[in-house]
Design a protein around this motif. Sequence first.
Motif: not given
Length: 225
Positions: A105-110, A92-98, A1-7
């Motif tokens: 990093a293996g985050d769960l992303i939504a 935007h490149p900066a948004a794509l890079a983020l 399970m991913p340790r970090h959640l990114t929204l």
Amino acid sequence: MPRHLTLFDLDGTLLPTDSDHAFGEYLVRIGWADGEAHRRANDRFYADYLAGRLDMDAYVDFATAPWRRRGTAELADVTERFLADVARPALHPAALALVQRHRDAGDLIAIVTATNEFVTRPIAGLFGIEHLIATELARDGAGQVTGAIRGTPAFRDGKIARVDAWLAALGQQLSDFERCTFYSDSTNDLPLLEHVSHPVATNPVPALAAIAAERGWPVLHLFKT
């Protein structure tokens, strides 16, 4: 399970535009909506959103009216043209890079957005984000969009309810994660920003920038809005 959640919020956060408003403008451009009348109403609803007083039910009925009776092939064609003409050039490149940094990093992303799923599902795909928590559209027995909202809209406090329900469907809850980060530009997202462990004011409107300064939240500028 991913340790970090990114929204991520979408409009104004990952995109330097409001995708729902932009889609409405695109429908005017291609002749699916009456130019002056639609633009006036679209601008009025957008101003209400910025002011935190948007009537979501009324807005979804308005926003879907120009396209919800169109055929599947027509809608697929217009969606592709909108992505090519408006959404993809706005990446935007900066948004794509983020996003990529959190993916690496293996985050769960939504993406968690008040904009409806019809507009935002293809845009989430442009970012390579599988999980989308958006305002869902009600459909009739024939599968036709009705103009009503299905369930809880992903707006203000509703974002918390929808995130919690999504995590529950995955067999998880917020407390399972060592860190939960939420990026947003808007004071409409204060409930979820206050709910997570790591709020990030991203391209913040002045009111959110002031709150972030007062509370010591990090501020991120991905692009000029």
